[in-house]
Design a protein around this motif. Structure first.
Motif, short mmCIF file in Angstrom:
data_model
loop_
_atom_site.label_atom_id
_atom_site.label_comp_id
_atom_site.label_asym_id
_atom_site.label_seq_id
_atom_site.Cartn_x
_atom_site.Cartn_y
_atom_site.Cartn_z
N ASN A 58 0.87 -1.15 -0.08
CA ASN A 58 -0.02 0.16 0.07
C ASN A 58 0.74 1.26 0.07
N LEU A 64 -1.30 0.05 5.57
CA LEU A 64 -0.81 -1.19 5.23
C LEU A 64 -0.63 -1.84 6.67
N THR A 107 5.76 2.69 -3.18
CA THR A 107 4.75 1.92 -2.21
C THR A 107 5.43 1.18 -1.06
#
Length: 237
Positions: A58, A64, A107
């Motif tokens: 994420n 996340l 990410t």
């Protein structure tokens, strides 16, 4: 002068004692033979260990972390309801993923593990099938429980000593001795698991209803051994 003679006499006596002691030590090592005997059993594995994991990515590391934590908590709640299964959290780590130039973080990826252990293979296999809707399996292995290993080692100790005695007598006869004395003996245990594939066969069970088959397990064996290493002194006729 008499004092000097007395001192020389004492020195000579001390030297004589050292010589006798050295001679005795040398005699203790005379006709000594070192031997080794080893006995072993192949013991069936009675513990099953499975590692499951949740992995995701994420752009927001906080979101996340919450996603991974939620997946673990759900799995823990299910696993803790199953009797006879030991549950523990494994490693957990997150790391950034960079762009093609390796300069900008695009990410974040995180992975967390859940470890399961049980002597009931069928029950643990069913639990793993139930959890694989949310988690993935990264590893499965089998081992011998500590209590089982100790029981077999205790049985092997006597056999190892008997094997050592037989070998000691054989060596004594080979060099023409009339008998032997045991100088030293040490007992050591070891376990060895030969490389082998883990056999799993799909079993028609309720796990099939969820699209995940329950596996029938062939756990294999490990070799438990005890060795007797020692030294004997052969008594010659």
């Amino acid at each position: 002068m008499s004092k000097f003679k007395h001192f020389v006499a004492l020195a000579f006596c001390a030297a004589s004692l050292v010589a006798v002691s050295t001679q005795a030590t040398a005699e203790q090592r005379f006709n000594q033979v070192s031997l080794r005997a080893e006995v072993s059993h192949d013991v069936a594995h009675d513990l099953m260990n499975v590692t499951l994991f949740s992995e995701s990515q994420n752009t927001d590391p906080a979101k996340l972390a919450n996603e991974i934590t939620s997946a673990l908590n759900s799995a823990l709640a299910k696993a803790n309801k199953v009797e006879g299964v030991t549950v523990s959290l494994g490693s957990r780590h997150s790391f950034p993923v960079y762009d093609n130039q390796g300069q900008k973080i695009t990410t974040w990826r995180e992975r967390a593990e859940l470890n399961l252990e049980s002597a009931d293979f069928a029950k643990l296999s069913q639990l793993v099938a139930d959890l694989q809707g949310d988690l993935k399996m990264s590893g499965m292995n089998f081992s011998i429980a500590e209590k089982t290993r100790k029981t077999h080692e205790d049985e092997l100790i006597k056999l190892a000593v008997d094997a050592f005695k037989a070998r000691a007598q054989l060596a004594t006869n080979a060099v023409g001795g009339k008998g032997y004395k045991l100088v030293s003996l040490s007992l050591n245990s070891a376990g060895f698991q030969p490389p082998q594939p883990i056999m799993m066969r799909s079993m028609a069970a309720k796990g099939m209803a969820d699209g995940v088959a329950v596996s029938e397990i062939e756990a294999g064996t490990s070799r438990v051994s005890v060795s007797a290493d020692g030294t004997i002194e052969v008594q010659m006729p």
